[in-house]
Design a protein around this motif. Sequence first.
Motif, PDB file in Angstrom:
ATOM      1  N   ASP A  57      14.683  57.510  31.360  1.00  0.00           N
ATOM      2  CA  ASP A  57      13.900  57.667  30.132  1.00  0.00           C
ATOM      3  C   ASP A  57      14.580  56.980  28.956  1.00  0.00           C
ATOM      4  OD1 ASP A  57      11.934  59.152  31.414  1.00  0.00           O
ATOM      5  OD2 ASP A  57      12.925  61.060  31.006  1.00  0.00           O
ATOM      6  N   LEU A  58      15.909  57.082  28.880  1.00  0.00           N
ATOM      7  CA  LEU A  58      16.653  56.441  27.798  1.00  0.00           C
ATOM      8  C   LEU A  58      16.455  54.935  27.808  1.00  0.00           C
ATOM      9  CD1 LEU A  58      18.857  56.572  25.524  1.00  0.00           C
ATOM     10  CD2 LEU A  58      20.552  56.360  27.356  1.00  0.00           C
ATOM     11  N   VAL A  64      17.391  46.283  32.336  1.00  0.00           N
ATOM     12  CA  VAL A  64      18.619  46.894  32.833  1.00  0.00           C
ATOM     13  C   VAL A  64      19.260  46.009  33.893  1.00  0.00           C
ATOM     14  CG1 VAL A  64      19.626  48.888  33.983  1.00  0.00           C
ATOM     15  CG2 VAL A  64      17.742  49.208  32.358  1.00  0.00           C
ATOM     16  N   VAL A  65      20.521  45.679  33.671  1.00  0.00           N
ATOM     17  CA  VAL A  65      21.329  45.026  34.703  1.00  0.00           C
ATOM     18  C   VAL A  65      22.153  46.123  35.351  1.00  0.00           C
ATOM     19  CG1 VAL A  65      23.082  43.305  35.225  1.00  0.00           C
ATOM     20  CG2 VAL A  65      21.405  42.866  33.414  1.00  0.00           C
ATOM     21  N   LEU A  66      21.754  46.501  36.540  1.00  0.00           N
ATOM     22  CA  LEU A  66      22.406  47.599  37.251  1.00  0.00           C
ATOM     23  C   LEU A  66      23.540  47.023  38.089  1.00  0.00           C
ATOM     24  CD1 LEU A  66      22.184  50.658  37.718  1.00  0.00           C
ATOM     25  CD2 LEU A  66      20.643  50.169  39.631  1.00  0.00           C
ATOM     26  N   LEU A  93      21.861  51.175  45.300  1.00  0.00           N
ATOM     27  CA  LEU A  93      21.475  50.440  44.094  1.00  0.00           C
ATOM     28  C   LEU A  93      19.969  50.226  44.035  1.00  0.00           C
ATOM     29  CD1 LEU A  93      24.040  47.573  43.378  1.00  0.00           C
ATOM     30  CD2 LEU A  93      23.628  49.657  42.066  1.00  0.00           C
ATOM     31  N   SER A  94      19.381  49.875  45.160  1.00  0.00           N
ATOM     32  CA  SER A  94      17.938  49.630  45.196  1.00  0.00           C
ATOM     33  C   SER A  94      17.161  50.887  44.839  1.00  0.00           C
ATOM     34  CB  SER A  94      17.521  49.126  46.578  1.00  0.00           C
ATOM     35  OG  SER A  94      18.104  47.865  46.855  1.00  0.00           O
ATOM     36  N   ASP A  98      14.702  51.287  41.600  1.00  0.00           N
ATOM     37  CA  ASP A  98      13.318  51.755  41.705  1.00  0.00           C
ATOM     38  C   ASP A  98      13.043  52.879  40.707  1.00  0.00           C
ATOM     39  OD1 ASP A  98      12.803  49.950  43.697  1.00  0.00           O
ATOM     40  OD2 ASP A  98      13.033  51.384  45.348  1.00  0.00           O
ATOM     41  N   THR A  99      14.009  53.780  40.553  1.00  0.00           N
ATOM     42  CA  THR A  99      13.841  54.887  39.604  1.00  0.00           C
ATOM     43  C   THR A  99      13.729  54.366  38.176  1.00  0.00           C
ATOM     44  OG1 THR A  99      15.115  56.377  41.045  1.00  0.00           O
ATOM     45  CG2 THR A  99      14.886  57.015  38.738  1.00  0.00           C
ATOM     46  N   LEU A 100      14.560  53.395  37.825  1.00  0.00           N
ATOM     47  CA  LEU A 100      14.499  52.800  36.488  1.00  0.00           C
ATOM     48  C   LEU A 100      13.177  52.072  36.273  1.00  0.00           C
ATOM     49  CD1 LEU A 100      18.144  51.446  36.411  1.00  0.00           C
ATOM     50  CD2 LEU A 100      17.213  53.072  34.751  1.00  0.00           C
ATOM     51  N   SER A 101      12.730  51.328  37.283  1.00  0.00           N
ATOM     52  CA  SER A 101      11.471  50.593  37.172  1.00  0.00           C
ATOM     53  C   SER A 101      10.287  51.543  37.039  1.00  0.00           C
ATOM     54  CB  SER A 101      11.278  49.696  38.405  1.00  0.00           C
ATOM     55  OG  SER A 101      12.288  48.712  38.484  1.00  0.00           O
ATOM     56  N   ASP A 102      10.317  52.647  37.755  1.00  0.00           N
ATOM     57  CA  ASP A 102       9.233  53.623  37.658  1.00  0.00           C
ATOM     58  C   ASP A 102       9.125  54.206  36.252  1.00  0.00           C
ATOM     59  OD1 ASP A 102       8.625  53.245  40.304  1.00  0.00           O
ATOM     60  OD2 ASP A 102       9.670  55.039  41.019  1.00  0.00           O
ATOM     61  N   ALA A 103      10.259  54.274  35.544  1.00  0.00           N
ATOM     62  CA  ALA A 103      10.253  54.799  34.178  1.00  0.00           C
ATOM     63  C   ALA A 103       9.785  53.765  33.166  1.00  0.00           C
ATOM     64  CB  ALA A 103      11.647  55.300  33.801  1.00  0.00           C
ATOM     65  N   GLY A 104       9.722  52.482  33.585  1.00  0.00           N
ATOM     66  CA  GLY A 104       9.235  51.443  32.683  1.00  0.00           C
ATOM     67  C   GLY A 104      10.180  50.285  32.455  1.00  0.00           C
TER      68      GLY A 104
END
Length: 280
Positions: A57-58, A64-66, A93-94, A98-104
Amino acid sequence: MTPTHTLTADGQPMTDGGREPGADADRSEARTSSDRPTVLVPLEVLEGETLPAGIPDLLANANVVLLGYHVLPEQTATEQARDQFGENAMKKLSAYADTLSDAGATTETRLVFTHDEQTTIDRLIYEYGSLAVLVPNSVEQLDSVLVAVRGTVGIGRNTRLVAGLFAGTDIDVTLYHILGEDETRDNAESLLGAVRDDLVDRGMDPDGIGTLIEAPAEQTAIDAIARHGESHGAVIMGETDPSLTSFVFGMPAEQVAERFLGPVLVVQRERPDADEESEE
């Protein structure tokens, strides 16, 4: 964006969304044309470090470069570690990407086995033109952010990050400043007023921006920021003071968390031009 596996020049595994060799200029141009700030998120994935709660959410409005990394003993070859642990680390990492992408967020992933943690982080900060680096502590409720403003150096990068992440959201921002030696309150109010105006120009709601000015106290600036940070979901601070960078990245995450209970975004200094570097 579906990440694909490639290799760095030194044989270290990475994913970068399918970037082809020589595509750095295209990626840099795309970043410039986007309002999304690039944030580097380093995780020691093989040491059990995960993407903390609240971080998606943040960073929902960020690129984001993970960075998944693992520090190796000097005698261990990176190729050996890649063959042994690379597949497992990439799966983790994948899933986080995916979690970050789902948040936007838009995401790029890198996996690096290294003998020098700080050098690796510094290299990727510059390679991706990262506006900030995240110290990834968890956040339970994100409704406000504390932004520590030290002075005018690098302030435009601070406002780019804050507005890029929070413009158009319901998250409030408090601009915090500790008076410097011989600095008057009027001067401090003028400084924070200019920062506030810049944020509004970048799309922030003026009603969601507050200010806080304090006289110097016996406690350190770090302790003061931590004390006020307890009332907020996250802290944003600049990298203008080298000792601050050493504090954030030179101490174990457990010690940082004792002071900063939530996530900390450290805004990076602007990289010198290549021409200036070559002249030194």
